[in-house]
Design an enzyme around this catalytic site. Structure first.
Site, PDB file in Angstrom:
ATOM      1  N   SER A 229     -93.924   6.221   2.925  1.00  0.00           N
ATOM      2  CA  SER A 229     -94.868   7.324   3.126  1.00  0.00           C
ATOM      3  C   SER A 229     -96.183   6.810   3.724  1.00  0.00           C
ATOM      4  CB  SER A 229     -95.066   8.037   1.780  1.00  0.00           C
ATOM      5  OG  SER A 229     -95.648   9.284   1.964  1.00  0.00           O
ATOM      6  N   ASP A 323     -86.633  15.421   4.373  1.00  0.00           N
ATOM      7  CA  ASP A 323     -87.994  15.072   3.961  1.00  0.00           C
ATOM      8  C   ASP A 323     -88.894  16.293   4.142  1.00  0.00           C
ATOM      9  OD1 ASP A 323     -90.488  14.020   3.552  1.00  0.00           O
ATOM     10  OD2 ASP A 323     -90.240  12.301   4.883  1.00  0.00           O
ATOM     11  N   HIS A 357     -88.036  12.980   0.484  1.00  0.00           N
ATOM     12  CA  HIS A 357     -89.093  12.043   0.873  1.00  0.00           C
ATOM     13  C   HIS A 357     -89.096  10.752   0.037  1.00  0.00           C
ATOM     14  CE1 HIS A 357     -92.843  10.844   2.702  1.00  0.00           C
ATOM     15  NE2 HIS A 357     -93.456  10.773   1.536  1.00  0.00           N
TER      16      HIS A 357
HETATM   17  C1  LIG Z   1    -103.861  21.752   1.904  1.00  0.00           C
HETATM   18  C2  LIG Z   1    -102.875  20.969   2.693  1.00  0.00           C
HETATM   19  C3  LIG Z   1    -103.419  19.627   3.034  1.00  0.00           C
HETATM   20  C4  LIG Z   1    -102.399  18.847   3.742  1.00  0.00           C
HETATM   21  C5  LIG Z   1    -102.925  17.505   3.971  1.00  0.00           C
HETATM   22  C6  LIG Z   1    -101.993  16.813   4.855  1.00  0.00           C
HETATM   23  C7  LIG Z   1    -102.304  15.396   4.819  1.00  0.00           C
HETATM   24  C8  LIG Z   1    -101.060  14.779   4.394  1.00  0.00           C
HETATM   25  C9  LIG Z   1    -101.226  13.353   4.472  1.00  0.00           C
HETATM   26  C10 LIG Z   1    -100.165  12.826   3.600  1.00  0.00           C
HETATM   27  C11 LIG Z   1    -100.297  11.364   3.545  1.00  0.00           C
HETATM   28  C12 LIG Z   1     -99.711  10.816   2.297  1.00  0.00           C
HETATM   29  C13 LIG Z   1     -98.240  10.880   2.211  1.00  0.00           C
HETATM   30  C14 LIG Z   1     -97.806  10.201   0.952  1.00  0.00           C
HETATM   31  O1  LIG Z   1     -98.127   9.100   0.722  1.00  0.00           O
HETATM   32  S1  LIG Z   1     -96.816  11.131  -0.068  1.00  0.00           S
HETATM   33  C15 LIG Z   1     -96.856  10.438  -1.687  1.00  0.00           C
HETATM   34  C16 LIG Z   1     -96.234   9.147  -1.858  1.00  0.00           C
HETATM   35  N1  LIG Z   1     -96.813   8.678  -3.046  1.00  0.00           N
HETATM   36  C17 LIG Z   1     -96.353   7.680  -3.749  1.00  0.00           C
HETATM   37  O2  LIG Z   1     -95.362   7.090  -3.431  1.00  0.00           O
HETATM   38  C18 LIG Z   1     -97.113   7.359  -4.977  1.00  0.00           C
HETATM   39  C19 LIG Z   1     -97.027   5.915  -5.299  1.00  0.00           C
HETATM   40  N2  LIG Z   1     -97.898   5.692  -6.395  1.00  0.00           N
HETATM   41  C20 LIG Z   1     -97.524   5.827  -7.670  1.00  0.00           C
HETATM   42  O3  LIG Z   1     -96.388   6.035  -7.972  1.00  0.00           O
HETATM   43  C21 LIG Z   1     -98.679   5.720  -8.619  1.00  0.00           C
HETATM   44  O4  LIG Z   1     -98.503   4.594  -9.420  1.00  0.00           O
HETATM   45  C22 LIG Z   1     -98.853   6.977  -9.484  1.00  0.00           C
HETATM   46  C23 LIG Z   1     -98.884   8.210  -8.590  1.00  0.00           C
HETATM   47  C24 LIG Z   1     -97.744   7.123 -10.499  1.00  0.00           C
HETATM   48  C25 LIG Z   1    -100.208   6.942 -10.148  1.00  0.00           C
HETATM   49  O5  LIG Z   1    -100.337   5.877 -11.004  1.00  0.00           O
HETATM   50  P1  LIG Z   1    -101.734   5.512 -11.691  1.00  0.00           P
HETATM   51  O6  LIG Z   1    -101.430   4.642 -12.833  1.00  0.00           O
HETATM   52  O7  LIG Z   1    -102.688   4.990 -10.678  1.00  0.00           O
HETATM   53  O8  LIG Z   1    -102.342   6.925 -12.068  1.00  0.00           O
HETATM   54  P2  LIG Z   1    -102.418   7.792 -13.381  1.00  0.00           P
HETATM   55  O9  LIG Z   1    -101.416   7.457 -14.440  1.00  0.00           O
HETATM   56  O10 LIG Z   1    -103.859   7.778 -13.786  1.00  0.00           O
HETATM   57  O11 LIG Z   1    -102.017   9.229 -12.825  1.00  0.00           O
HETATM   58  C26 LIG Z   1    -102.811   9.840 -11.859  1.00  0.00           C
HETATM   59  C27 LIG Z   1    -102.090  11.062 -11.374  1.00  0.00           C
HETATM   60  O12 LIG Z   1    -100.873  10.678 -10.751  1.00  0.00           O
HETATM   61  C28 LIG Z   1     -99.892  11.663 -10.991  1.00  0.00           C
HETATM   62  N3  LIG Z   1     -98.788  11.059 -11.715  1.00  0.00           N
HETATM   63  C29 LIG Z   1     -98.878  10.046 -12.584  1.00  0.00           C
HETATM   64  N4  LIG Z   1     -97.677   9.741 -13.067  1.00  0.00           N
HETATM   65  C30 LIG Z   1     -96.815  10.587 -12.507  1.00  0.00           C
HETATM   66  C31 LIG Z   1     -95.447  10.785 -12.612  1.00  0.00           C
HETATM   67  N5  LIG Z   1     -94.697  10.043 -13.418  1.00  0.00           N
HETATM   68  N6  LIG Z   1     -94.878  11.763 -11.900  1.00  0.00           N
HETATM   69  C32 LIG Z   1     -95.597  12.522 -11.084  1.00  0.00           C
HETATM   70  N7  LIG Z   1     -96.921  12.396 -10.940  1.00  0.00           N
HETATM   71  C33 LIG Z   1     -97.519  11.435 -11.634  1.00  0.00           C
HETATM   72  C34 LIG Z   1    -100.490  12.745 -11.819  1.00  0.00           C
HETATM   73  O13 LIG Z   1    -100.998  13.760 -10.994  1.00  0.00           O
HETATM   74  C35 LIG Z   1    -101.627  12.012 -12.497  1.00  0.00           C
HETATM   75  O14 LIG Z   1    -102.657  12.826 -12.831  1.00  0.00           O
HETATM   76  P3  LIG Z   1    -102.611  13.512 -14.307  1.00  0.00           P
HETATM   77  O15 LIG Z   1    -101.423  14.416 -14.353  1.00  0.00           O
HETATM   78  O16 LIG Z   1    -102.485  12.394 -15.278  1.00  0.00           O
HETATM   79  O17 LIG Z   1    -103.918  14.233 -14.366  1.00  0.00           O
END
Ligand SMILES: CCCCCCCCCCCCCC(=O)SCCNC(=O)CCNC(=O)[C@H](O)C(C)(C)COP(=O)(O)OP(=O)(O)OC[C@H]1O[C@@H](n2cnc3c(N)ncnc32)[C@H](O)[C@@H]1OP(=O)(O)O
Length: 418
Positions: A229, A323, A357
């Site tokens: 990603s 995706d 994805h």
């Molecule tokens: C309006 C439209 C706009 C469009 C914009 C277009 C731009 C697009 C551009 C796109 C470009 C990008 C494209 C891409 O890249 S797409 C996304 C790809 N992302 C990843 O692969 C994430 C990789 N990172 C991890 O896995 C991290 O270690 C995580 C996310 C686990 C945070 O690990 P960390 O230890 O640092 O954090 P925390 O424990 O304090 O958690 C923080 C928050 O994380 C969420 N979380 C945590 N655990 C889970 C879980 N098991 N299930 C689901 N969610 C989970 C949850 O919300 C939580 O908040 P809360 O629930 O606690 O409050």
């Protein structure tokens, strides 16, 4: 004879390895439900159920018996109980935070009125015995290095996760078990790194590349990059601007810089534009952002296109056809055209129908939707569980084969077959 669950390997296996599950001591032709469950490191429950029928000798072997309709999956799926798990709360993804402890898999065999006939437990580990996990705090680098055991040098790879912050280690750790020296690299939202994703400086990533190139356990002469990603476009930018990168594999990455400005020396690449009016809401009320980003081949958005034709690296694009984060297949196809138009080697593109994805290492359950930490609300990621599970198994092998070929000089991709 009492019913009994057996696993092979018996007590412990690595998370990306197959696992044989059998039940013996049932009544001939007995109908049972198998319930598998595990809790993540925060205590969140993931579980699956499947309906089976024992054979004429009261035996059940998941490698030979198809699951019947009515459970989390059906058909002959020896690992179905693992990949079909769902979380007790919506929008959660199975994440392994502490790679030094295994997941504990619990398996129950339930009879007619849900009475428990047998149970078994098995550990699904991430860190193979002998693989070293070394936290790295050198210069600005915030990372974890995983080194396989032995006196040899190893092909070195930097692993960069998608947007979300933190320092996810599980993929790098599992790859190191297969003989790669892996650097899981944080880039924001971790310790003293920038809190938010506003702008990135390639010099930070260059420090990580140079760290790997100089490391005495890294085989060289070049290193590999692996990114999912947002991690994918960072890898493509690294390969395009930095020296010493031989093999770059992206999993559903973009060929445009997304989400944050990227700076390197006097160059600035703006993030690709988007239009939030193109957010759709699916039948379950969850946002679908697949059409939100602009086309990086058109108008001013061309400034966000990464000049990957400058790269000396070989490329592998792992692409999910379902995706819903963005159009990964389009990105990979355009990358291929761009490279070839500049006389570069055609990249390898491997597409998976029915995959979403989040292509993870084998047997991670599909995450259909979760909080998108950049957009600030839950989004759908796409994918159908069975096809996605098969894609993960294949992609894992393809990625290793690619690195063995380009970092180890092995034409057949080495012997690390799953
Ligand atoms: C309006 C439209 C706009 C469009 C914009 C277009 C731009 C697009 C551009 C796109 C470009 C990008 C494209 C891409 O890249 S797409 C996304 C790809 N992302 C990843 O692969 C994430 C990789 N990172 C991890 O896995 C991290 O270690 C995580 C996310 C686990 C945070 O690990 P960390 O230890 O640092 O954090 P925390 O424990 O304090 O958690 C923080 C928050 O994380 C969420 N979380 C945590 N655990 C889970 C879980 N098991 N299930 C689901 N969610 C989970 C949850 O919300 C939580 O908040 P809360 O629930 O606690 O409050």
């Amino acid at each position: 004879m009492q019913a009994r669950v057996t696993f092979s390997p018996a007590a412990r296996s690595l998370f990306d390895e197959p696992l044989a599950i059998r039940v013996e001591g049932l009544q001939p032709q007995q109908e049972v439900t198998l319930r598998a469950s595990l809790r993540d490191d925060a205590g969140l429950l993931f579980e699956s159920r499947a309906l089976y029928q024992a054979d004429g000798d009261g035996q059940l072997d998941l490698a030979r018996s198809p699951a019947r309709d009515g459970g989390s999956f059906s058909g002959l799926e020896p690992l179905g109980l693992l990949w079909s798990m769902v979380p007790e709360k919506p929008h959660r993804r199975l994440v392994k935070r502490d790679v030094q402890s295994p997941f504990r898999l619990d398996l129950e065999v339930l009879g007619g009125q849900s009475n428990r006939l047998a149970q078994g437990t098995h550990e699904r580990a991430f860190l193979r015995d002998g693989v070293r996990r070394i936290p790295i705090r050198e210069g600005r680098i915030r990372a974890t290095l995983f080194l396989p055991p032995g006196d040899d040098t190893f092909p070195g790879i930097i692993d960069i996760s998608g947007a979300g912050g933190g320092l996810p280690e599980y993929r790098a750790c599992l790859m190191a078990n297969h003989g790669f020296a892996m650097l899981a690299l944080a880039y924001y939202g971790y310790e003293d790194l920038p809190k938010d994703m506003k702008e990135f400086h390639l010099e930070y990533f260059e420090e990580a590349v140079n760290y790997m190139l100089k490391h005495p356990k890294i085989k060289g002469p070049g290193i590999g990059l692996l990114g999912h990603s947002k991690g994918g476009d960072l890898c493509i930018s690294m390969a395009s601007f930095l020296k010493g990168i031989t093999a770059t594999a992206t999993i559903n990455g973009s060929i445009a810089n997304v989400g944050a400005k990227l700076c390197y020396k006097d160059i600035t690449i703006p993030p690709l534009g988007f239009d939030k009016n193109r957010v759709k809401i699916d039948q379950n009320g969850v946002a679908d952002i697949v059409d939100v980003l602009n086309n990086p081949l058109e108008g001013p958005d061309r400034q966000s296109l990464i000049p990957l034709e400058k790269a000396e690296s070989r490329f592998l694009f792992i692409v999910s056809r379902d995706d819903h984060n963005w159009k990964s297949e389009f990105f990979a196809t355009e990358a291929s055209k761009l490279l070839q138009a500049h006389g570069k080697e055609k990249p390898e593109i491997i597409c998976y129908s029915g995959a979403g994805h989040y292509i993870e290492p084998p047997y991670f359950p599909l995450c259909p939707s979760s909080m998108h930490l950049l957009v600030g609300f839950p989004v759908i990621w796409g994918g159908e569980p069975r096809a996605h599970a098969a894609a993960q198994v294949d992609a894992w092998q393809q990625i290793q084969t690619f690195y063995h070929k380009h970092l180890n000089g092995e034409q057949d991709g080495g012997q690390n077959k799953l």
